[in-house]
Every structure is written in structure tokens, then in C-alpha cells.
Design a protein around this motif. Structure first.
Motif, PDB file in Angstrom:
ATOM      1  N   LEU B 666     104.086  53.700 100.691  1.00 32.45           N
ATOM      2  CA  LEU B 666     103.276  52.728  99.977  1.00 32.45           C
ATOM      3  C   LEU B 666     104.182  51.693  99.306  1.00 32.45           C
ATOM      4  O   LEU B 666     105.184  52.031  98.703  1.00 32.45           O
ATOM      5  N   ALA B 667     103.814  50.441  99.440  1.00 32.48           N
ATOM      6  CA  ALA B 667     104.623  49.383  98.838  1.00 32.48           C
ATOM      7  C   ALA B 667     104.227  49.247  97.392  1.00 32.48           C
ATOM      8  O   ALA B 667     103.117  48.834  97.076  1.00 32.48           O
ATOM      9  N   VAL B 668     105.132  49.631  96.504  1.00 35.04           N
ATOM     10  CA  VAL B 668     104.810  49.570  95.083  1.00 35.04           C
ATOM     11  C   VAL B 668     105.814  48.674  94.381  1.00 35.04           C
ATOM     12  O   VAL B 668     106.911  48.420  94.872  1.00 35.04           O
ATOM     13  N   LEU B 669     105.425  48.224  93.222  1.00 36.93           N
ATOM     14  CA  LEU B 669     106.339  47.509  92.347  1.00 36.93           C
ATOM     15  C   LEU B 669     106.591  48.395  91.142  1.00 36.93           C
ATOM     16  O   LEU B 669     105.725  49.150  90.725  1.00 36.93           O
ATOM     17  N   THR B 670     107.775  48.287  90.616  1.00 38.74           N
ATOM     18  CA  THR B 670     108.051  49.044  89.396  1.00 38.74           C
ATOM     19  C   THR B 670     107.843  48.141  88.201  1.00 38.74           C
ATOM     20  O   THR B 670     107.943  46.911  88.296  1.00 38.74           O
ATOM     21  N   GLN B 671     107.575  48.778  87.072  1.00 38.07           N
ATOM     22  CA  GLN B 671     107.173  47.953  85.948  1.00 38.07           C
ATOM     23  C   GLN B 671     108.345  47.187  85.353  1.00 38.07           C
ATOM     24  O   GLN B 671     108.155  46.185  84.695  1.00 38.07           O
ATOM     25  N   GLU B 672     109.552  47.662  85.561  1.00 33.62           N
ATOM     26  CA  GLU B 672     110.695  46.851  85.192  1.00 33.62           C
ATOM     27  C   GLU B 672     111.779  47.231  86.148  1.00 33.62           C
ATOM     28  O   GLU B 672     111.774  48.307  86.731  1.00 33.62           O
ATOM     29  N   GLY B 673     112.711  46.377  86.322  1.00 32.34           N
ATOM     30  CA  GLY B 673     113.815  46.736  87.183  1.00 32.34           C
ATOM     31  C   GLY B 673     113.783  46.059  88.538  1.00 32.34           C
ATOM     32  O   GLY B 673     114.730  46.179  89.303  1.00 32.34           O
ATOM     33  N   MET B 674     112.736  45.343  88.850  1.00 31.41           N
ATOM     34  CA  MET B 674     112.772  44.593  90.096  1.00 31.41           C
ATOM     35  C   MET B 674     113.046  43.144  89.763  1.00 31.41           C
ATOM     36  O   MET B 674     112.589  42.624  88.745  1.00 31.41           O
TER      37      MET B 674
END
Lengths: 186, 827
Positions: B666-674
Motif C-alpha cells: 500500500l502506498a502510504v505517506l508518513t506523517q513526518e519524515g518525507m
């Protein structure tokens, strides 16, 4: 800007509505009393029409000359059916003329887009021929004019041309979706 | 006029179909120019303040570190709008509206101006309904008048005033005879004008040729106008409006040009003699009016869910002006067209439908204060034993409905997939030419559908002289029994020939309507179906009448049908047949009965109508559960989750969710760090329309959900407006600044300061809906239907596992019923 266009358009239609409703001024010939009398004994049927108001619309008033003698009038009139009808010939006239005018204007605009516009813009492959339905895959070249949208500035002509370009693109997209790729509306 | 331009936005396609993404550029082109699309609010109009602030302020307490100052205080315009061919988020729209309402109410206590604003806000809905009713009624009146005139233009022209049709031309002429009621010197047929004669083979041929010429001309004009100016104006419109009302967005479908072209070409198409009606397109016209008028009111312009309430009411208005049946229109909207129909909409729809009917009545297109041509005025009684033939008519209607749907869908599929579809203009011309050629000789097919129905519904009395009423006059009964209703009489010669003609007309109409519905001109279905049913009903009625006359001593007729009594009314059979056929095709139940009963103005015929409608629906449902509109929705692959269908397969959410076993994660985003670069590349490399945001890749704990469109718009906005944002800037979905300390000691190496971060907390949806992986699918489908969801996240033991979208559900349902899952085209 499309909000003003939308509201302007709706104001126009509402004005037309009011014109239509206004156009119902009473013409004398626009009200009639229609009495249908079927065949009776040896008298053929007949339809009587006179231009009177609603209170005068009954058999005794409308059926002139009375084809039966006096004692039979009541029996004859029981068979006849009298209806009061009203119309507005002005409304009909205005509606038909507006309709023909709008259809004529659209046809002229279509001819303009088809014939005159390419000459003005001197662009060969841009507008697709409208009547040639064999050409479903048309060469779509993004006109560089699109990117110069900002450069056209705020002149009225520039804005109108920009709006027209966008509208044409929109219609082309719709045409591709519906007519060529049959993605919508079967 | 600002325009957002960036490379990443070139990829702002609708993410569903691979082969379309290259070509289907967003309507604004490579630039996101909001002022061009009809429904997207223009830039700078503001008003998004109440979207982002109340919903996402997590700590309603005071200032301070709970909300860091965002350099971009103004909400980015464009956030909260939807792309074309996407589904709206009902929950978000409804909560937007609630927040807005709450804010207005709370402000209204502060000043008089604000109070007036709140009062006007409450009244705006009613004012909008009034305007919709007025505009639709006016347009419907104009359509009626123009189509009557154009229809008669095929036969002749009025010399004194060219704008009158045949009936109005002879309106004041008072020498009309009883048998030839429509002859007058001012009206000349084309043969009379061209050749000077009215009788003879030559005149007939000239009339024939002119009829075909005018029919072809009208059809040609209609189709080239549709093709040149508004390709969305073709077809009926009801399947697409159903899909729009369920949450789909089709930009331009309810726009100004579509309205204009649909109104004009509807008149042309109806007048060209094609076997189509104008009721479906009138619904589309009314919805276009409503959509355009919504732009005048902020409350409805900005909120897609509120707008759909107005569109539901507009659908009721459309049917109301088509049939002169306001209550039937509201029930039609409730039963057939709308997806969510709150009670508030019921009252407002009724108001709008009444206003429209009243407007239409004051325009008075028919000259007799009637709103529809085939108003029934008789009240003859019926007998209980007649329920037998009525049920027979119901069975016929059901069979006809099932047959018609199958044939029409097969024909439309052929048009969609084979070479037939590449010649739309030629197809229209060929069908029109064939229809005109075959319909001219038979007087019942030459007249328009509404006129035919009106004549068939008519109960014969002494005052009628048409062929259908030519019974033999019995020598000793010239007096009518009661109130001009006549006893049953044997059929005369004229009636027999009329019956033959009607039988041929029935066959013709049954075949030609299959080919006509779905062409690239505005086409409706109600009138042709009703015409087929009316013909069948009248034939059966006359048959019953003659049967009762010649065999009045049979047991079944003995009690109630003595000679000299008027027992059988063929007009009633025609009406019941019309209702049965229309019900069989569209599967309408309550709304159909109410429309028919509003047409008759009385409750006497409710029982026969209901019997026939129910029978027809049951018989038709035995062959296939879908009505014609659902069948067209399925043919076109619209993402419409049928609210009435049962989901009775025992699968779990984990079976339907994505990613499946073989798919990438699943393509997810992280809440910080990207970083911005990473986010952009992730978004560009996939076609998903939204991404879940998790705490970290290891924990997979869910934070929220962010939409692709909002993400791209915000990042692009940040790149332009915010200083120093580059590919290496961090993207933060958290409230506070990141708490990581770079391991570099503070003052020793004066390295470059880290680039400023992009804060995207405001576009994050913090309350996405989740189900666990063991949730049964029928509950999941129910959740989707009831809440109007677009996607739902699947968790396992509290950790994010996958996502289910509406399209996945539709594909799964298609797979279960052995249909092709790839036919679900849109997202």
C-alpha cells in the motif's frame, strides 16, 4: 467569472419568462367558444365557433342559426357540448420567433467556427472538421496559445478569446468522450 | 487570473483508466485554471475559511503551540474541489455545510447584519426552488409550443400567420364541418402549395416527399448542433443524472451550453417524427436549470451535497412539467432518480414542482389550460371482472419491458463497440429516413406520439368523428343513455380498418423504438412505451367490447353487461396498457400510478392501474432485475452503487481490499519524515486518488487520509508562495514542529539551515472511516451506501492493512454476478 456568466444567463432566461408571461395580452380573437353538435335526426353535425367571453359560452348563444325549430332546441342543445377556450397568440408568436432566431444564430456560429475561424487563426490542424465523422482520431495539438494565457493580459478581447479557446477545448473533450470513445452516453 | 503551472500538475489526470490518462487531460489543460470549468468556483472567491478551521482544529483551546502560525493563512483555493469523473466525499461535504451553518448561526447573535444574513441564508433554499420552478416551467412551455409548430410544419404551413400550427391556424375559422374538423383555407399542405391540388396520387407523393424531407432536415440539424456545441446533450439524461445524484461528478453535463442545445435539439428531434418522447430530456433540462441557478447562491455553489439536494428537486420539476403531475414528479424523483432524499427535500421538491406546473399552465401551450395533451376526462365505471384483461395487459407490459431492455442494450452495445458507432450523424439520418418512410402511410404512426396516445385514451361519444369511433349506428338508439356516453355498439367498417392500422402501428413502434433510444439526439422513452401500451390496450378493449356486444349472454358478461349498457370503455384499457408498458420498461411503481392518476384526475382507476403495474413489474423482474436506466448505467460503466440491490455473498473485507497478495504494498505517506520530492514522486508514480498517512512505516498506525488533488495543489501552492521550499523540504502532517534534533552540534559548523517545511495538516482528513479485515462485505457495502463513502481503510489489529474503494466494490459485485469487472470504467 463563470459565476457571472451563469447568473447572467439565468437572468436572461428569467427575463424571457417574464416577457412570455407578459405577452398574454388578450386579443379579441384569442378567446372562443367552441360548440360541437353531433348529427341529430336528419341534420348533419356541425361545429360552431364564436369569439365571446366565458359567460356567454352556451349553446343558445353560440349555435347560430339554430337548425331545429323552437320546441326541439332544448333537446338539441343537450346533445351539443360547448367549451370555452383561450389562447395567447402573442406568446406563440414570440416563442416561435425566439426559437427560430436562436437556432439560426447557432447555425451561423457553427458555420463561422467551421469556415471563418480557421482562416482567422491560420491554424491548419486545430479545428477538427465537424461533418467528417470518419475522422474519429483527430490530431490534437495543444496550441501554444494556451501557455500564453498569462501573456494575453487583461484586455477584453484577450479574455474573450481565452474563454472561447477553453470552451472549444471543453467541447472537443466532450465530443471525444461521447462520440469517439463512447465512454459515456453509449 | 492566476494559473497554477507545474510539471507535477501535468499528471493530474483522473486516476482510473490507464489508456485514458494520456489523453484525458484535465479540462483546464495543463494549467489549473479554475474559472473555466462550470462548477468549480472561481479563484479569489474566498469562503474556504470555514472549511479548514473548525474541522481540523484539534485543540479548541487557546493559542500557542497548538497551532503554529502557518505562513499561508488563507486556505488554498482549489482544495476541497473535485476532479472530473470522480466521486464526491459526502461526509466531508455534509460536515462542511454543518460547520458553515453553525458559524452563521453563532455570528447571527452579534449584529443585525449577521442576523439578516442568517435569515437570508435560510430562505435561499426556497428562493432557489422558486426560480428553478419558474425557469423550468418557462422552458417547458417554450418546448411544447415550438415542437407543436415544428411537427405540423412537416405537413403544411399557415399562410396568414406562419407561426401557428395547424390547430391554431384554423382556430377562428367557423365553417368547419363535423367530419372534417381540421380543414380551413388558411392552412395549406405542401402538396397544395407546390402543385395546387389536394387529391390524387401526385399530391400524395408530394406530401410524402416533403414529410421525409422535413424529417431529415430536423434530425440533421439536431445531430449537428449536438455534435458541434454540446455532445453531452444527447440521449435521455436520466442514467447520468442518477449517477450524478449518487455523488459522481461530470463537469459540463449540467452546464449552460448543454441546457441551450438540449432545449433546441429536443424540439427538433421530437418534431422529426422519430419514435421518442421528451420526458427524460425535460428532466435533464430542469436539472441544468437548477445547476445554473445554484451559482447564484453561495450555499449551493460551494457544496456538492447541498447542490444534489437541489438537483433531486429539479428532477421532480422535470417530470412535473412533462406530465402536469407534481406529486408524481416528486415520487419519481424519490423512487427513480435520487440517491439520498431527506425529508426537507420532499417539501421543497413539491414546492418547486407546483411552481413549475403553475408557470406552465399560465403559458398555456395547449390552449385549454391543460398541461399535457392526453388528459383523460371520462369517468366511466369498470367492473371487477375486467381485472382479468387488465392483468393480461400487465403481463404484456412486463414481457414488452423485458424484451425492449434486452434488445435496446444489445443494440447500444453494438453501437458502442463496433463500427456502427463511428457514423453517428449517418445513423441518425438513416433511422429518421426509415421512420419517416414507414410511418407516413399509416395515419396512426404519422401523428406524434402524444397525439396518438390522446386519441387512444379518448372515450368515444357522439361528438367524435374519428375513424376509431366509427361504430355502426343502430336504428333505434340515437339518444345517449347517460351524459353522452354511448352504449356498446358493433364496430363499423372504419373501426375495422383502424384496428388493422393500429396493429401494424404497434409492430412498427415496437421495432423502431429499440433502435431510436440511445441515438445521438435527445431522446426520451416515456411516450413511445406508453404509445405501445396504449395501442395494445385499445386493441384489447375494442376486442372485449365487441365480444361483450355479440355475446352478451355469456356467463361472464351476463350480470353487468346487458345490451344497451355502456360496460366496456376501450379508452380505459388503453390507459392501463400504457401504464403497464411504461412500468415494464422503467420498473416504476408508485410514481407511475400516481402520475396516471393525476392524468385522470380521479381515484376510480387506481385499482386497475395498480393491478396492471404490479403484474408488469413482477413479470419483467422475472426476466431481469434492472430497469432501462440501470441497464444503461451498467452499459456505460458508471460507478453507481445500486441502493436497492442486495449483497448476499459471504465475503469479508479482506477479500475485496487492495492491495491483494500479489500487488505491491500500500502506498502510504508518513506523517513526518518525507520530503517534498519523495511525496511528489510517490504521487506521480501511482494513480491513486488518495493516500493514507501513517505514523511511520514500521508501526503502520493510522493518522488520516489525504486526497491526491489536495496534496498536489497544496504542494504546488507552497512551492510558489512559500519561500525556500525545494525538493528536499520536509512535508509535515503533524501539528508541531518535528522534534528530531539534527545530530549536528549547534554552533560549530555553520551549515546551511534546513529548508522550511511544508505543513499540510489542514488538508489531512483526521477521521477516515475504517473497518477491520473481518468485517463482512455486506456490512461494508451498507456502510458505503448509507454514508456515501468513496473509500474505506481496512485495519488489522489496529494497524493499517489496505483500502477498499467504491470501484473495488463495484468490480467485486460484477465478478460475483459473472459480469466483466473491467466494465467499471470510471473511478
Amino acid at each position: 467569472m463563470s459565476r457571472w456568466k451563469g447568473s447572467g444567463f439565468s437572468v436572461l432566461v428569467l427575463t424571457l419568462t417574464l416577457i412570455l408571461l407578459e405577452a398574454e395580452s388578450k386579443n379579441f380573437e384569442d378567446m372562443r367558444c367552441k360548440c360541437t353538435c353531433p348529427p341529430y335526426r336528419n341534420i348533419t353535425g356541425y361545429i360552431y365557433k364564436i369569439n365571446v367571453s366565458q359567460k356567454d359560452c352556451h349553446c343558445l348563444h353560440a349555435v347560430q342559426p339554430m337548425p331545429v325549430p323552437g320546441h326541439d332546441v332544448e333537446a338539441y342543445c343537450l346533445l351539443c357540448e360547448c367549451k370555452y377556450e383561450e389562447r395567447s397568440s402573442n406568446t406563440i408568436k414570440v416563442t416561435i420567433i425566439i426559437y427560430l432566431a436562436v437556432v439560426g444564430a447557432l447555425l451561423l456560429y457553427m458555420l463561422f467556427l467551421l469556415l471563418v475561424d480557421p482562416l482567422i487563426r491560420k491554424r491548419d490542424a486545430y479545428t477538427q472538421p465537424l461533418h467528417n465523422e470518419e475522422d474519429s482520431e483527430c490530431v490534437q495539438e495543444m496550441p501554444p496559445q494556451m501557455d500564453g494565457g498569462l501573456g494575453q493580459g487583461n484586455t477584453v478581447l484577450g479574455r474573450v478569446e481565452g474563454a472561447q479557446e477553453r470552451w472549444k477545448k471543453q467541447v472537443q473533450e466532450q465530443r471525444k468522450t461521447v462520440f469517439d470513445r463512447h465512454k459515456m452516453l453509449s | 487570473m492566476d494559473s497554477y503551472r507545474s510539471g507535477s500538475l501535468d499528471a493530474l489526470h483522473h486516476p482510473s483508466e490507464d489508456e485514458d490518462d494520456d489523453e484525458m487531460v484535465d479540462i483546464a489543460g495543463a494549467t489549473l485554471d479554475f474559472s473555466c470549468t462550470d462548477d468549480v468556483p472561481p479563484l479569489g472567491s474566498g469562503g474556504y475559511e470555514d472549511y479548514s478551521v473548525p474541522r481540523h482544529s484539534p485543540l479548541n483551546g487557546g493559542p500557542g503551540p497548538s497551532r503554529l502560525v502557518d505562513p499561508l493563512e488563507d486556505p488554498v483555493p482549489g482544495v476541497g474541489t473535485y476532479e472530473d469523473f470522480n466521486t464526491i466525499d459526502w461526509v466531508r461535504e455534509k460536515s462542511k455545510d454543518r460547520d458553515r451553518h453553525r458559524e452563521i448561526t453563532s455570528k447571527s447573535r452579534q449584529s443585525t447584519v449577521a442576523l439578516l444574513h442568517s435569515v437570508s441564508d435560510a430562505f435561499s433554499g426556497w428562493l432557489l426552488m422558486l426560480l428553478v420552478g419558474l425557469m423550468s416551467g418557462a422552458l417547458a412551455g417554450g418546448i411544447d409550443i415550438s415542437s407543436h409548430w415544428l411537427t405540423d410544419l412537416k405537413e403544411g404551413v399557415c399562410l396568414s400567420d406562419f407561426w401557428f400550427n395547424h390547430e391554431h391556424c384554423c382556430w377562428t375559422y367557423n365553417q368547419t364541418t363535423f367530419l372534417e374538423r381540421d380543414k380551413c383555407p388558411q392552412w395549406r399542405s405542401w402538396a397544395q402549395l407546390i402543385t395546387g391540388t389536394t387529391q390524387g396520387a401526385f399530391a400524395y407523393t408530394v406530401n410524402y416527399m416533403m414529410f421525409i424531407f422535413w424529417a431529415l432536415l430536423f434530425a440533421f440539424l439536431a445531430v449537428i448542433l449536438v455534435r458541434a456545441f454540446a455532445p453531452y446533450a444527447c440521449g435521455s439524461g436520466i442514467p447520468e443524472i442518477k449517477t450524478i445524484l449518487s455523488g459522481f461528478i461530470i463537469r459540463g453535463y449540467l452546464g449552460k451550453w448543454t441546457l441551450l442545445v438540449k432545449t433546441l435539439t429536443l424540439v427538433l428531434a421530437v418534431s422529426s417524427g422519430l419514435s421518442l418522447g421528451k420526458e427524460g430530456p425535460l428532466v435533464h433540462v430542469a436539472c441544468c436549470c437548477a445547476n445554473i441557478l445554484c451559482h447564484l447562491f453561495t450555499k449551493y455553489r460551494k457544496n456538492e451535497a447541498k447542490r444534489r439536494e437541489v438537483l433531486s428537486a429539479a428532477a421532480a420539476v422535470g417530470v412535473s412539467v412533462a406530465f402536469g403531475a407534481p406529486i408524481g414528479g416528486v415520487l419519481f424523483s424519490l423512487e427513480e432518480v435520487s440517491y439520498y432524499f431527506p425529508l426537507k427535500t420532499l417539501w421543497r421538491s413539491f414546492f418547486a414542482a407546483l411552481v413549475a406546473a403553475f408557470t406552465l399552465r399560465s403559458i398555456n401551450p395547449f390552449g385549454n389550460s391543460r398541461l399535457v395533451l392526453f388528459y383523460v376526462e371520462f369517468h366511466a365505471p369498470w367492473h371487477l371482472l375486467e381485472l382479468g384483461p387488465f392483468i393480461l395487459l400487465g403481463i404484456f407490459g412486463g414481457l414488452w419491458g423485458a424484451l425492449f431492455i434486452r434488445a435496446n442494450i444489445a443494440w447500444c452495445r453494438r453501437r458502442k463497440c463496433t463500427r456502427l458507432g463511428r457514423y453517428p450523424i449517418l445513423e441518425v439520418l438513416v433511422v429518421t429516413g426509415g421512420t419517416a418512410l414507414l410511418s407516413f402511410p399509416n395515419s396512426y404512426t404519422r401523428m406524434s406520439g402524444a397525439e396518438l396516445i390522446s386519441e387512444l385514451f379518448n372515450d368515444c361519444s357522439l361528438l367524435d368523428s374519428s375513424q376509431l369511433c366509427s361504430y355502426k349506428q343502430l336504428p333505434n338508439t340515437t339518444e345517449p343513455s347517460s351524459g353522452n356516453s354511448l352504449a356498446d355498439r358493433p364496430a363499423g367498417e372504419g373501426l375495422y380498418s383502424a384496428l388493422w392500422q393500429l396493429a401494424l402501428a404497434l409492430l412498427f413502434k415496437m421495432m423502431v423504438t429499440v433502435v431510436t433510444f440511445g441515438m445521438k439526439v435527445p431522446s426520451g422513452l416515456f411516450i413511445p412505451s406508453m404509445a405501445v401500451g396504449a395501442i395494445a390496450g385499445r386493441l384489447l378493449g375494442v376486442g372485449m367490447e365487441q365480444l361483450a356486444y355479440y355475446n352478451h349472454d355469456w356467463i361472464i358478461f351476463k350480470g353487468w353487461c346487458s345490451p344497451g349498457a355502456d360496460c366496456i370503455t376501450p379508452g380505459l384499457y388503453a390507459m392501463v396498457g400504457a401504464a403497464a408498458c411504461l412500468g415494464g420498461v422503467t420498473r416504476m411503481t408508485v410514481s407511475l400510478v400516481v402520475i396516471m392518476f393525476e392524468l385522470t384526475g380521479g381515484l376510480e382507476y387506481i385499482v386497475p392501474l395498480m393491478a396492471a403495474t404490479m403484474t408488469s413489474k413482477w413479470v419483467a423482474d422475472a426476466f431481469g432485475r434492472e430497469g432501462i436506466y440501470e441497464a444503461h448505467i451498467r452499459l456505460n460503466g458508471y460507478p453507481f452503487l445500486e441502493p436497492k440491490e442486495e449483497f448476499d455473498h459471504s465475503s469479508l473485507a479482506v477479500d475485496v481490499m487492495r492491495p491483494r497478495r500479489a500487488d505491491p504494498a500500500l502506498a502510504v505517506l508518513t506523517q513526518e519524515g518525507m520530503t517534498v520530492g519523495e511525496v511528489e514522486s510517490l504521487v506521480e508514480s501511482t494513480h491513486y486518488s488518495g493516500f493514507p498517512v501513517v505514523v511511520s512505516h514500521e508501526s503502520q498506525r493510522l493518522v488520516g487520509f489525504v486526497l491526491r488533488r489536495d496534496l498536489l495543489i497544496s504542494i504546488d501552492n507552497a512551492r510558489q508562495r512559500q519561500e525556500g521550499v525545494v525538493g528536499a523540504s520536509l512535508v509535515l502532517f503533524t501539528e508541531n514542529a518535528p522534534s528530531q534534533d539534527p545530530p549536528t552540534p549547534p554552533a560549530t559548523t555553520p551549515g546551511p539551515a534546513p529548508p522550511p517545511a511544508v505543513r499540510l495538516r489542514s488538508i489531512l482528513d483526521l477521521s477516515p472511516f475504517t473497518v477491520t479485515d473481518h468485517t463482512p462485505m455486506d456490512i461494508t457495502v451498507d456502510i458505503f451506501r448509507k454514508l456515501g463513502l468513496r473509500q474505506c481503510l481496512v485495519t488489522h489489529n489496529g494497524r493499517l492493512l489496505g483500502i477498499i474503494t467504491k470501484k473495488d466494490i463495484l468490480k467485486h459485485m460484477a465478478q460475483i454476478s459473472n459480469r466483466d469487472p473491467d466494465s467499471i470504467l470510471f473511478n
